[in-house]
Design a protein around this motif. Structure first.
Motif, PDB file in Angstrom:
ATOM      1  N   ILE A   1       0.869  -1.180   0.000  1.00  0.00           N
ATOM      2  CA  ILE A   1       0.000   0.000   0.000  1.00  0.00           C
ATOM      3  C   ILE A   1       0.902   1.225   0.000  1.00  0.00           C
ATOM      4  O   ILE A   1       1.832   1.315   0.804  1.00  0.00           O
ATOM      5  N   SER A   2       0.630   2.165  -0.893  1.00  0.00           N
ATOM      6  CA  SER A   2       1.444   3.374  -0.972  1.00  0.00           C
ATOM      7  C   SER A   2       0.887   4.455  -0.055  1.00  0.00           C
ATOM      8  O   SER A   2      -0.310   4.748  -0.079  1.00  0.00           O
ATOM      9  N   LEU A   3       1.767   5.028   0.770  1.00  0.00           N
ATOM     10  CA  LEU A   3       1.378   6.102   1.676  1.00  0.00           C
ATOM     11  C   LEU A   3       2.231   7.341   1.413  1.00  0.00           C
ATOM     12  O   LEU A   3       3.417   7.217   1.094  1.00  0.00           O
ATOM     13  N   ASN A   4       1.640   8.504   1.553  1.00  0.00           N
ATOM     14  CA  ASN A   4       2.342   9.776   1.361  1.00  0.00           C
ATOM     15  C   ASN A   4       2.212  10.612   2.629  1.00  0.00           C
ATOM     16  O   ASN A   4       1.115  10.751   3.179  1.00  0.00           O
ATOM     17  N   VAL A   5       3.328  11.170   3.070  1.00  0.00           N
ATOM     18  CA  VAL A   5       3.332  12.017   4.258  1.00  0.00           C
ATOM     19  C   VAL A   5       4.151  13.262   3.953  1.00  0.00           C
ATOM     20  O   VAL A   5       5.249  13.163   3.389  1.00  0.00           O
TER      21      VAL A   5
ATOM     22  N   GLN B   1       7.166  12.658   1.579  1.00  0.00           N
ATOM     23  CA  GLN B   1       7.841  11.386   1.461  1.00  0.00           C
ATOM     24  C   GLN B   1       6.790  10.307   1.236  1.00  0.00           C
ATOM     25  O   GLN B   1       5.660  10.413   1.713  1.00  0.00           O
TER      26      GLN B   1
ATOM     27  N   VAL C   1       6.049   5.963   1.117  1.00  0.00           N
ATOM     28  CA  VAL C   1       6.516   4.674   1.605  1.00  0.00           C
ATOM     29  C   VAL C   1       5.520   3.609   1.157  1.00  0.00           C
ATOM     30  O   VAL C   1       4.343   3.881   0.955  1.00  0.00           O
TER      31      VAL C   1
END
Lengths: 175, 188
Positions: free
Chosen positions: A166-170, B44, B46
């Motif tokens: 699962i791709s997460l962006n922060v 960023q 992930v």
């Protein structure tokens, strides 16, 4: 001649002093602790039975996926998912049925700014979506995020181990 | 006359320099840096890993036919579930998984070539983790209503018996029927 030269020199000096100007320009730079991630655990679906109802893992379950976000002390961050579904595939499966699964990400995630646990002290519900939701890192610059989802296997699904992500962006919001 | 090569900057240039200075952005003293609160950005990404284990489908294997052999008219002829002539199946799948098992049962055995039907009923059965209908085989009544049980060890054996009562008028011949066992994972 010397007198003339000295006079000329004096004139030159006077002219230089009179013409000197100063000014200042501003220089700016910002130093920001980069956002990094520490893996806590994979999102895991055990014993997915073919042809049965979807296997569901809630964010509060032991099989939920967990990640720790690291960054600047108390900074506000915007968190979003790249997509709310992804594909798990089986590289070693054999047979004639499908060898991919659709993972539907559950928007009902959990966060914890006190400890590495999806429930209990410091934890709260968090809405995960492709549009960002804001939250804050703790005084140590950390925040734990837990995510659940569901998968359903077709009746003729190839048996075996499926993997994906699962791709997460922060990002920092600046607040 | 000595002419200087130094001149004051023109008035227009002075004014434009002044504007640039006054319009400057974030301010620092030259030679020092101050950390600001984080500017917007620093995004960023992930990839959080996900895994799923898909269970192999159940395998149902019939291996013994329920055989009444030669039956007597006007009498109930019974093959108990624990008889050597009882019918038998095996169900294999994920060890420890719960499965729901049901049966589709005939009401008559039909004469090959037509001309007669022999009623069949009074079904009996047992299931066991071993291929034996003896001690330890749990009895049950086969029917279309599913029973839930655990595949301890990954395999379960089912033994089925019944009774036939051929009418006096029933013609000679071979009579056959089909027993179907259906097993599905319950998800538990």
């Amino acid at each position: 001649m010397i007198k003339k030269l000295m006079m000329g020199a004096a004139v030159l000096v006077a002219a230089t002093t009179a013409q000197a100007q100063t000014g200042t320009v501003n220089v700016s730079a910002s130093v920001v602790t980069p956002i990094t991630f520490t893996n806590v655990r994979d999102l895991t679906f055990t014993n997915v039975f073919p042809g049965q109802a979807a296997r569901v893992v809630a964010a509060s379950d032991a099989g939920s996926g967990g990640i720790r976000i690291n960054g600047l002390t108390n900074a506000q961050v915007a968190v979003s998912a790249g997509t709310m579904s992804s594909t798990l595939t089986c590289a070693s499966c054999t047979g004639t049925g499908p060898n991919s699964l659709t993972l539907n990400v559950d928007g009902a995630a959990r966060i914890n700014n006190a400890s590495a646990a999806p429930t209990g002290a410091g934890s709260s519900a968090f809405t995960l979506a492709t549009s960002a939701s804001n939250t804050n890192l703790n005084a140590s610059g950390q925040l734990w995020l837990y995510i659940g989802g569901s998968v359903a296997a077709a009746a003729n699904q190839q048996a075996g181990a499926y993997t994906g992500s699962i791709s997460l962006n922060v990002s920092y919001t600046g607040n | 006359m000595l002419q200087t090569r130094f001149r004051f900057p023109p008035r227009t240039l002075c004014r434009s320099i002044g504007r640039r200075v006054r319009g400057g952005a974030a301010v620092f003293a030259i030679g020092g840096l101050t950390a600001l609160s984080p500017s917007r950005g620093g995004a960023q990404s992930v990839a959080l890993a996900a895994r799923a284990s898909v269970v192999a489908p159940l395998t149902v294997s019939p291996y013994w036919s329920l055989d009444f052999r030669t039956v007597t008219r006007n009498r109930r002829n019974t093959v108990p579930y624990n008889d050597v002539w009882s019918g038998a199946f095996s169900v294999s799948g994920l060890s420890g998984a719960q499965v729901a098992v049901s049966f589709a049962l005939p009401t008559t055995l039909d004469r090959l070539g037509g001309g007669g039907a022999m009623p069949i009923g009074l079904w009996t059965g047992c299931h066991s983790a071993t291929n034996s209908s003896g001690a330890g085989c749990a009895t049950f009544t086969p029917s279309a209503t599913a029973i839930n049980l655990t595949l301890a060890g990954g395999t379960r054996f089912f033994f089925v018996g019944a009774s036939v009562t051929p009418a006096n008028s029933l013609p000679n011949g071979s009579y056959v029927g089909t027993i179907t066992l259906q097993a599905t994972y319950t998800g538990n």
